[in-house]
Design an enzyme around this catalytic site. Structure first.
Site, PDB file in Angstrom:
ATOM      1  N   CYS A 122      48.433 142.839  -0.971  1.00 50.94           N
ATOM      2  CA  CYS A 122      47.772 142.167   0.160  1.00 50.94           C
ATOM      3  C   CYS A 122      47.311 143.143   1.234  1.00 50.94           C
ATOM      4  CB  CYS A 122      48.669 141.077   0.741  1.00 50.94           C
ATOM      5  SG  CYS A 122      50.305 141.637   1.209  1.00 50.94           S
ATOM      6  N   LYS A 195      61.183 134.632  -2.414  1.00 47.57           N
ATOM      7  CA  LYS A 195      60.375 134.905  -1.223  1.00 47.57           C
ATOM      8  C   LYS A 195      59.582 133.644  -0.883  1.00 47.57           C
ATOM      9  CE  LYS A 195      56.702 137.842   0.545  1.00 47.57           C
ATOM     10  NZ  LYS A 195      55.893 139.045   0.323  1.00 47.57           N
ATOM     11  N   ARG A 205      51.866 140.716   9.400  1.00 50.17           N
ATOM     12  CA  ARG A 205      50.467 140.743   8.952  1.00 50.17           C
ATOM     13  C   ARG A 205      49.589 141.462   9.963  1.00 50.17           C
ATOM     14  NH1 ARG A 205      50.550 134.828   5.927  1.00 50.17           N
ATOM     15  NH2 ARG A 205      52.179 135.466   4.445  1.00 50.17           N
ATOM     16  N   ARG A 217      49.349 131.659   1.101  1.00 53.49           N
ATOM     17  CA  ARG A 217      50.047 132.195  -0.076  1.00 53.49           C
ATOM     18  C   ARG A 217      50.909 131.145  -0.800  1.00 53.49           C
ATOM     19  NH1 ARG A 217      48.463 137.128   1.284  1.00 53.49           N
ATOM     20  NH2 ARG A 217      49.379 138.341   2.986  1.00 53.49           N
ATOM     21  N   GLU A 233      64.261 131.689  -9.584  1.00 55.53           N
ATOM     22  CA  GLU A 233      63.578 132.963  -9.310  1.00 55.53           C
ATOM     23  C   GLU A 233      64.562 134.125  -9.416  1.00 55.53           C
ATOM     24  OE1 GLU A 233      60.595 133.843  -8.945  1.00 55.53           O
ATOM     25  OE2 GLU A 233      59.399 132.155  -8.256  1.00 55.53           O
ATOM     26  N   LYS A 248      64.182 136.309   1.126  1.00 55.21           N
ATOM     27  CA  LYS A 248      63.328 136.592   2.273  1.00 55.21           C
ATOM     28  C   LYS A 248      62.591 135.352   2.702  1.00 55.21           C
ATOM     29  CE  LYS A 248      59.252 139.216   3.293  1.00 55.21           C
ATOM     30  NZ  LYS A 248      58.161 139.946   2.730  1.00 55.21           N
ATOM     31  N   SER A 274      59.692 140.159  10.125  1.00 57.83           N
ATOM     32  CA  SER A 274      59.008 140.470  11.384  1.00 57.83           C
ATOM     33  C   SER A 274      59.143 139.363  12.434  1.00 57.83           C
ATOM     34  CB  SER A 274      57.537 140.766  11.112  1.00 57.83           C
ATOM     35  OG  SER A 274      56.917 139.679  10.448  1.00 57.83           O
ATOM     36  N   TYR A 313      64.022 145.694  11.029  1.00 56.80           N
ATOM     37  CA  TYR A 313      63.345 146.547  12.010  1.00 56.80           C
ATOM     38  C   TYR A 313      64.316 146.988  13.101  1.00 56.80           C
ATOM     39  CZ  TYR A 313      59.488 144.492   9.481  1.00 56.80           C
ATOM     40  OH  TYR A 313      58.655 144.093   8.462  1.00 56.80           O
TER      41      TYR A 313
HETATM   42  C1  PBG Z   1      53.728 141.774   1.263  1.00 53.46           C
HETATM   43  C2  PBG Z   1      54.833 141.585   2.208  1.00 53.46           C
HETATM   44  C3  PBG Z   1      54.944 140.739   3.319  1.00 53.46           C
HETATM   45  C4  PBG Z   1      56.147 141.050   3.939  1.00 53.46           C
HETATM   46  C5  PBG Z   1      56.757 142.036   3.174  1.00 53.46           C
HETATM   47  N1  PBG Z   1      55.940 142.333   2.101  1.00 53.46           N
HETATM   48  C6  PBG Z   1      53.990 139.782   3.911  1.00 53.46           C
HETATM   49  C7  PBG Z   1      53.533 138.597   3.193  1.00 53.46           C
HETATM   50  O1  PBG Z   1      54.049 138.227   2.137  1.00 53.46           O
HETATM   51  O2  PBG Z   1      52.574 138.011   3.710  1.00 53.46           O
HETATM   52  C8  PBG Z   1      56.677 140.441   5.204  1.00 53.46           C
HETATM   53  C9  PBG Z   1      57.670 141.266   5.955  1.00 53.46           C
HETATM   54  C10 PBG Z   1      57.909 140.829   7.343  1.00 53.46           C
HETATM   55  O3  PBG Z   1      57.427 139.784   7.816  1.00 53.46           O
HETATM   56  O4  PBG Z   1      58.632 141.564   8.038  1.00 53.46           O
HETATM   57  N2  PBG Z   1      53.461 140.755   0.374  1.00 53.46           N
END
Ligand code: PBG
Length: 328
Positions: A122, A195, A205, A217, A233, A248, A274, A313
């Protein structure tokens, strides 16, 4: 058993008593620190929605990696933001792609630090989706081919662990066989196994410049309402050969972390994403919560739910304050 003979407050009376009977521990050894790699030289650009998190050019990432290792954190996870995006995200699997160059540079300067490469498209595709688009949707099996190629390119660059995060079916098996065929049987896989399609990724993002240009997504990431499906999964990725299984986001999914920990024997990781970071930062800036107290509470909760490892983080902050001894 019970009051008045039993008094549970007896063991809460002093700091040493509380420390002695504490059930869950949090250690720097369990933390993984995310780093973003962007093009250029000497670039250190703070992400507006993630105070304290930066897009860094490779030279700066090397510095940050060194600092991370000096703090006793065992691993970093890298996310690349390439110069050029295209339909298949080709920078992700190019030998000279941004994440490959950063991996090489970090392994050269800080060889003991574990480098985990996030493996997704992505950030690399012009449409912002996690694979090759066919008829308005990500084509699972076409994407598996470039997933295998990317894993090999990352392994060649020196990655210790690759971390597929695109939620393609069969990704772990595809990576394992591609790595083994290319002569990398010892490169491990940390699968983003469960996820969810989550609004908690919003600030990431911005950081990774990876927002989808159309749609969302939900046709590949999981529905937040589902628990049994998460176990499927996790069990699939386990049997396909993942070495570490990740859930996640973390905080809204503590039940999933617990169930994963109870069901599988391999290490379980949780990604404190994040949005979970930015909400704390924002509220702390307004003086509405005390960051120094809320961060350890959040991380210990993720550990208590059953996560062996936490991607966060906050890792550097935590490691720094550890030295001052204010931790649980
Ligand atoms: C890539 C990815 C994402 C995150 C980690 N790897 C974003 C998404 O799936 O849109 C998110 C990590 C975060 O929010 O800290 N696919």
């Amino acid at each position: 058993m019970g009051f008045p003979v039993d008094r549970l407050r007896r063991l809460r009376r002093t700091a040493n008593l509380r420390r002695m009977v504490q059930e869950t521990q949090l250690s720097v050894s369990q933390l993984i620190y995310p780093l973003f790699v962007c093009p250029g030289q000497g670039v250190r650009r703070e992400v507006p929605s993630m105070p304290g998190v930066f897009q860094l050019s490779t030279d700066q990432d090397v510095e940050e990696a060194r600092r991370t290792a000096d703090l006793g954190i065992p691993a970093v996870i890298l996310f690349g933001i390439p110069e050029e995006k295209d339909a298949t995200g080709s920078d992700a699997y190019s030998e000279t792609g941004i994440i490959q160059r950063a991996t090489e540079a970090i392994k050269k300067t800080v060889p003991d630090l574990i480098v985990i490469d996030d493996l997704c498209f992505c950030e690399y595709t012009d449409h912002g989706h996690c694979g090759i688009i066919r008829d308005g949707d990500v084509d699972n099996d076409a994407t598996l081919e470039i997933i295998g190629k990317t894993a090999v390119a990352q392994a060649r660059a020196g990655a210790d662990i690759v971390a597929p995060s695109g939620m393609m079916d069969g990704a772990v098996a595809a990576i394992r066989s591609a790595l083994d065929e290319a002569g990398f049987p010892n490169v491990a896989i940390m699968a983003y196994a469960a996820k969810y399609a989550s609004a908690f990724y919003g600030p990431f993002r911005d950081a990774a410049e990876s927002a989808p240009q159309f749609g969302d997504r939900r046709a590949y990431q999981m529905n937040p309402a589902n628990r049994r499906e998460a176990m499927l999964e996790i069990l699939f990725d386990d049997t396909e050969g993942a070495d570490i299984l990740m859930v996640k986001p973390a905080l809204a999914y503590l039940d999933i972390i617990r169930e994963a920990r109870d069901r599988v024997l391999k290490p379980v990781a949780a990604y404190n994403v994040s949005g979970e970071y930015s909400m704390v930062k924002a509220a702390a800036r307004l003086g509405w919560v005390d960051e120094e107290r809320i961060v350890p509470e959040i991380l210990i909760a993720i550990r208590r739910a059953g996560a062996d490892l936490i991607i966060t983080y906050f890792a550097q902050d935590v490691a720094r304050r550890w030295k001052d001894g204010i931790w649980f």
